[in-house]
Design a protein around this motif. Structure first.
Motif, PDB file in Angstrom:
ATOM      1  N   LEU A  74       0.887  -1.372   0.012  1.00 44.44           N
ATOM      2  CA  LEU A  74      -0.049   0.155  -0.061  1.00 44.44           C
ATOM      3  C   LEU A  74       0.941   1.335  -0.021  1.00 44.44           C
ATOM      4  CD1 LEU A  74      -2.706  -0.967   2.509  1.00 44.44           C
ATOM      5  CD2 LEU A  74      -2.920  -1.053  -0.019  1.00 44.44           C
ATOM      6  N   SER A  75       2.222   1.225   0.199  1.00 41.82           N
ATOM      7  CA  SER A  75       3.017   2.386   0.360  1.00 41.82           C
ATOM      8  C   SER A  75       3.155   2.712  -0.988  1.00 41.82           C
ATOM      9  CB  SER A  75       4.398   1.963   0.838  1.00 41.82           C
ATOM     10  OG  SER A  75       5.015   1.096   0.283  1.00 41.82           O
ATOM     11  N   CYS A  76       2.929   1.960  -2.296  1.00 38.36           N
ATOM     12  CA  CYS A  76       2.879   2.291  -3.520  1.00 38.36           C
ATOM     13  C   CYS A  76       1.811   2.456  -4.141  1.00 38.36           C
ATOM     14  CB  CYS A  76       3.856   1.642  -4.128  1.00 38.36           C
ATOM     15  SG  CYS A  76       5.874   1.857  -3.724  1.00 38.36           S
ATOM     16  N   HIS A  77       0.742   1.398  -3.917  1.00 38.44           N
ATOM     17  CA  HIS A  77      -0.246   0.899  -4.710  1.00 38.44           C
ATOM     18  C   HIS A  77      -1.596   1.507  -4.076  1.00 38.44           C
ATOM     19  CE1 HIS A  77       1.840  -1.417  -7.516  1.00 38.44           C
ATOM     20  NE2 HIS A  77       2.606  -1.960  -6.472  1.00 38.44           N
ATOM     21  N   SER A  78      -1.537   2.053  -3.031  1.00 34.57           N
ATOM     22  CA  SER A  78      -2.935   2.713  -2.518  1.00 34.57           C
ATOM     23  C   SER A  78      -3.161   3.984  -3.418  1.00 34.57           C
ATOM     24  CB  SER A  78      -2.608   3.264  -0.928  1.00 34.57           C
ATOM     25  OG  SER A  78      -1.790   4.652  -1.036  1.00 34.57           O
ATOM     26  N   TRP A  79      -4.363   4.487  -3.473  1.00 30.75           N
ATOM     27  CA  TRP A  79      -4.800   5.555  -4.228  1.00 30.75           C
ATOM     28  C   TRP A  79      -4.241   6.844  -3.839  1.00 30.75           C
ATOM     29  CZ3 TRP A  79     -10.184   6.069  -6.805  1.00 30.75           C
ATOM     30  CH2 TRP A  79     -10.367   4.846  -7.493  1.00 30.75           C
ATOM     31  N   LYS A  80      -3.808   7.063  -2.562  1.00 33.99           N
ATOM     32  CA  LYS A  80      -3.249   8.045  -2.068  1.00 33.99           C
ATOM     33  C   LYS A  80      -1.860   7.991  -2.487  1.00 33.99           C
ATOM     34  CE  LYS A  80      -1.310   9.348   2.241  1.00 33.99           C
ATOM     35  NZ  LYS A  80      -1.127   9.096   3.895  1.00 33.99           N
ATOM     36  N   THR A 114     -12.528  -2.469  -6.142  1.00 33.64           N
ATOM     37  CA  THR A 114     -13.196  -3.579  -5.652  1.00 33.64           C
ATOM     38  C   THR A 114     -12.595  -3.955  -4.231  1.00 33.64           C
ATOM     39  OG1 THR A 114     -11.821  -5.209  -6.762  1.00 33.64           O
ATOM     40  CG2 THR A 114     -13.864  -4.708  -7.689  1.00 33.64           C
ATOM     41  N   HIS A 115     -11.290  -3.498  -4.219  1.00 36.24           N
ATOM     42  CA  HIS A 115     -10.484  -3.741  -2.981  1.00 36.24           C
ATOM     43  C   HIS A 115     -10.963  -2.945  -1.909  1.00 36.24           C
ATOM     44  CE1 HIS A 115      -8.140  -5.857  -5.748  1.00 36.24           C
ATOM     45  NE2 HIS A 115      -7.151  -6.173  -4.818  1.00 36.24           N
ATOM     46  N   ARG A 153     -10.712  -8.324   3.906  1.00 35.49           N
ATOM     47  CA  ARG A 153     -10.697  -9.590   3.009  1.00 35.49           C
ATOM     48  C   ARG A 153      -9.703  -9.230   1.907  1.00 35.49           C
ATOM     49  NH1 ARG A 153     -14.962 -10.712  -1.100  1.00 35.49           N
ATOM     50  NH2 ARG A 153     -15.402  -8.347  -2.047  1.00 35.49           N
ATOM     51  N   ARG A 154      -9.411  -8.056   1.378  1.00 35.12           N
ATOM     52  CA  ARG A 154      -8.711  -7.569   0.504  1.00 35.12           C
ATOM     53  C   ARG A 154      -7.137  -7.249   0.748  1.00 35.12           C
ATOM     54  NH1 ARG A 154     -10.735  -7.442  -5.018  1.00 35.12           N
ATOM     55  NH2 ARG A 154     -12.724  -8.823  -4.677  1.00 35.12           N
ATOM     56  N   TYR A 155      -6.981  -7.084   2.205  1.00 34.50           N
ATOM     57  CA  TYR A 155      -5.549  -6.773   2.756  1.00 34.50           C
ATOM     58  C   TYR A 155      -4.343  -7.295   2.587  1.00 34.50           C
ATOM     59  CZ  TYR A 155      -2.672  -4.314   6.086  1.00 34.50           C
ATOM     60  OH  TYR A 155      -1.655  -3.632   6.878  1.00 34.50           O
ATOM     61  N   PHE A 156      -4.471  -8.628   2.340  1.00 32.41           N
ATOM     62  CA  PHE A 156      -3.550  -9.338   2.412  1.00 32.41           C
ATOM     63  C   PHE A 156      -3.170  -9.765   0.682  1.00 32.41           C
ATOM     64  CE2 PHE A 156      -4.926 -10.054   6.615  1.00 32.41           C
ATOM     65  CZ  PHE A 156      -3.353  -9.807   7.399  1.00 32.41           C
ATOM     66  N   CYS A 157      -2.395  -8.855   0.121  1.00 32.38           N
ATOM     67  CA  CYS A 157      -2.305  -8.967  -1.291  1.00 32.38           C
ATOM     68  C   CYS A 157      -1.968 -10.349  -2.043  1.00 32.38           C
ATOM     69  CB  CYS A 157      -1.270  -8.084  -1.804  1.00 32.38           C
ATOM     70  SG  CYS A 157      -1.716  -6.285  -0.876  1.00 32.38           S
TER      71      CYS A 157
END
Length: 156
Positions: free
Chosen positions: A90-96, A109-110, A125-129
């Motif tokens: 999430l440090s790179c792929h989050s919307w932020k 969907t995540h 349910r989508r946290y563990f990539c």
């Protein structure tokens, strides 16, 4: 009475270790000739670890082979922490962070629960990539495969 005696003797032989496999000469160690992905290795024998897989650097987007396939990860994820308290992805792929890092944003969907409720953060349910997404490695297949890409996804 003879059956009872025979049954008791058989059980006794099994417990004392006298009864052996009929294939003991062919397959010492009692694995019965069954070869697994480990190879024919005694279960109590430690074999050398396989070599680490090579993950090509920055190979770009990897095309899907079937509809609804989770995208593959085009980089190594070694030492990426994904735990209850942290998610390195999430440090790179989050919307932020996606625009600044140049990474692909995670799907909307995540951010939804099973019931379709939209959340302000990634759904548990989508946290563990790596339950769905795996890195693309330069590795030979473990077993033979004649899978063909879905016709609609072919570039040819």
């Amino acid at each position: 009475m003879k059956r009872l005696m025979l049954a008791l003797m058989t059980v006794g032989l099994l417990f004392t270790g006298v009864a052996h496999s009929h294939n003991e000469e062919l397959y010492p160690g009692g694995h019965g000739g069954v070869e697994s992905l480990r190879g024919i290795t005694e279960l109590d024998t430690t074999r050398p670890a396989d070599e680490f897989k090579h993950y090509p650097r920055d190979q770009g987007v990897i095309e899907s082979d079937y509809v609804y396939q989770p995208p593959l990860i085009p980089h190594t994820v070694r030492n990426y922490e994904v735990s209850l308290n942290a998610n390195k992805c999430l440090s790179c792929h989050s919307w932020k962070n996606a625009k600044e890092s140049g990474a692909t944003k995670i799907s909307v969907t995540h951010y939804q629960t099973r019931e379709g409720q939209v959340l302000s953060d990634v759904s548990p349910r989508r946290y563990f990539c790596q339950q769905c997404h795996v890195p693309q490695a330069d590795a030979k297949p473990l077993v033979g495969n004649d899978f063909k890409r879905v016709e609609a996804l072919r570039n040819e």
